[in-house]
Scaffold this active site. Structure first.
Site, PDB file in Angstrom:
ATOM      1  N   HIS A  25     -31.963 -42.497  -8.609  1.00  0.00           N
ATOM      2  CA  HIS A  25     -33.037 -41.809  -7.861  1.00  0.00           C
ATOM      3  C   HIS A  25     -33.418 -40.434  -8.429  1.00  0.00           C
ATOM      4  CE1 HIS A  25     -29.683 -40.018  -5.088  1.00  0.00           C
ATOM      5  NE2 HIS A  25     -29.949 -39.182  -6.065  1.00  0.00           N
ATOM      6  N   HIS A  68     -30.176 -33.914  -0.719  1.00  0.00           N
ATOM      7  CA  HIS A  68     -29.759 -32.904  -1.705  1.00  0.00           C
ATOM      8  C   HIS A  68     -30.126 -31.486  -1.272  1.00  0.00           C
ATOM      9  CE1 HIS A  68     -30.255 -36.690  -3.931  1.00  0.00           C
ATOM     10  NE2 HIS A  68     -29.514 -36.212  -4.892  1.00  0.00           N
ATOM     11  N   HIS A  88     -23.411 -39.635 -13.752  1.00  0.00           N
ATOM     12  CA  HIS A  88     -24.092 -38.431 -14.225  1.00  0.00           C
ATOM     13  C   HIS A  88     -23.411 -37.181 -13.676  1.00  0.00           C
ATOM     14  CE1 HIS A  88     -26.264 -39.153 -10.393  1.00  0.00           C
ATOM     15  NE2 HIS A  88     -26.853 -37.965 -10.442  1.00  0.00           N
ATOM     16  N   GLU A 105     -22.542 -40.535  -6.270  1.00  0.00           N
ATOM     17  CA  GLU A 105     -23.609 -41.136  -5.454  1.00  0.00           C
ATOM     18  C   GLU A 105     -23.533 -42.657  -5.455  1.00  0.00           C
ATOM     19  OE1 GLU A 105     -27.090 -37.738  -6.126  1.00  0.00           O
ATOM     20  OE2 GLU A 105     -27.138 -39.582  -7.287  1.00  0.00           O
TER      21      GLU A 105
HETATM   22  C1  DHB Z   1     -30.957 -35.915 -11.535  1.00  0.00           C
HETATM   23  C2  DHB Z   1     -30.196 -36.927 -10.927  1.00  0.00           C
HETATM   24  C3  DHB Z   1     -30.025 -36.947  -9.544  1.00  0.00           C
HETATM   25  O1  DHB Z   1     -29.284 -37.879  -8.884  1.00  0.00           O
HETATM   26  C4  DHB Z   1     -30.632 -35.983  -8.752  1.00  0.00           C
HETATM   27  O2  DHB Z   1     -30.489 -36.086  -7.419  1.00  0.00           O
HETATM   28  C5  DHB Z   1     -31.363 -34.966  -9.343  1.00  0.00           C
HETATM   29  C6  DHB Z   1     -31.530 -34.932 -10.736  1.00  0.00           C
HETATM   30  C7  DHB Z   1     -31.170 -35.896 -13.020  1.00  0.00           C
HETATM   31  O3  DHB Z   1     -30.603 -36.720 -13.756  1.00  0.00           O
HETATM   32  O4  DHB Z   1     -31.972 -35.069 -13.485  1.00  0.00           O
HETATM   33 FE    FE Z   2     -29.024 -37.371  -6.719  1.00  0.00          FE
END
Ligand code: DHB
Ligand code: FE
Length: 279
Positions: A12, A59, A193, A240
């Site tokens: 997302h 967030h 990530h 997440e």
């Molecule tokens: C990114 C990934 C996320 O899950 C998010 O909430 C905000 C940014 C990213 O990879 O830039």
């Molecule tokens: Fe996120």
């Protein structure tokens, strides 16, 4: 009885909103991700869900660090999106149905999940963009939504097992609803990530692929890990992916995988998309 059609889970990232606004979905960069939704559009066209239950994490748009519910469920007839500061277009309001939400909330509290109930709730990119990806042609989202927000932003974060159990409870509650409505379960976030600190940019393809595989073959596989172990494996934001576990656990039947996509990177994130049908 209400019917659960299946689940979709997807990453997302906010820049998906920019790609859509700039009509860059079929650019070299974005095509591998956006084309992962083609089989899903076809399936949605055939199966036509009425209601989507969305497991996602806020967030900082609706909840901030000063007051952070572990599990929060929307109980409104409408949910607003707002500017989060990412420079992406704000999407039109999303339809809710407070009576369906309260059935789910009552069932969860009965099952000892003491959720926060939100009769007003703003929804951020983790909710809005996946729904836009599912129904890109509609000006506003054409289905009823129920937001279920799980904290992954501030410790302590609920365990993978707890999220799995929450999802299973939601699936049970929906399956017992006296209703003709067709439900889709959506999980958003992940895959691996990390956006900050020394490991910013961290991706773990091996773990992600094993996780994707486990959703079909052994859905409880990831519940063996503590949140700290998951942070190590998939990064601080990669946790997440517990939304995917909640969504998977909500499917009561056997599952058939209709499609699965894995593409690195989208922004800083390993992009994953999966569609499982509940058979
Ligand atoms: C990114 C990934 C996320 O899950 C998010 O909430 C905000 C940014 C990213 O990879 O830039
Ligand atoms: Fe996120």
């Amino acid at each position: 009885m209400a019917k659960i059609l299946g689940m979709v889970s997807t990453s997302h990232v906010p820049s998906i909103g920019n790609a859509i606004a700039k009509k860059a979905q079929y650019s070299d960069y974005w095509k591998p991700f956006f084309s992962g939704f083609e089989p899903i559009h076809e399936w949605l066209g055939k199966n036509k869900p009425d209601v989507v239950i969305v497991f996602y994490n806020d967030h900082g748009l609706n909840f901030f660090l000063d007051a952070m519910p572990t599990f929060a469920v929307g109980a409104a007839d409408q949910y607003m999106n707002d500017d989060e500061g990412w420079g992406i277009p704000t999407l039109p309001p999303f339809k809710g149905d407070a009576s369906i939400s309260w059935e789910i909330i009552n069932g969860l509290i009965e099952r000892e999940f003491d959720v926060t109930t939100c009769q007003r709730m703003k929804v951020d990119h983790a909710f809005t963009l996946p729904l836009k990806l599912l129904w890109p042609e509609s000006e506003s989202c054409p289905v009823i939504t129920v937001p279920i927000c799980i904290n992954t932003v501030q410790f302590p974060v609920p365990s993978a097992k707890r999220c799995f159990d929450l999802g299973r409870a939601v699936g049970e509650i929906i399956s017992n609803l006296d209703s003709d409505l067709k439900f889709l379960i959506l999980g958003t976030g992940g895959l691996s990530h990390q956006l900050d600190g020394e490991r910013a940019g961290f991706i773990n393809k091996k773990f992600d692929l094993e996780f994707l595989d486990s959703l079909v073959k052994n859905p409880k596989w990831a519940t063996q890990y503590s949140i700290e172990e998951l942070v190590e494996q998939v990064g601080t934001q990669g946790i997440e992916l517990i939304m995917w576990l909640a969504a998977r656990a909500a499917l009561p039947g056997q599952v058939q995988q209709i499609s699965s996509t894995y593409h690195v990177p989208i922004s800083n994130t390993a992009g994953g998309i999966v569609l499982l049908e509940n058979t």
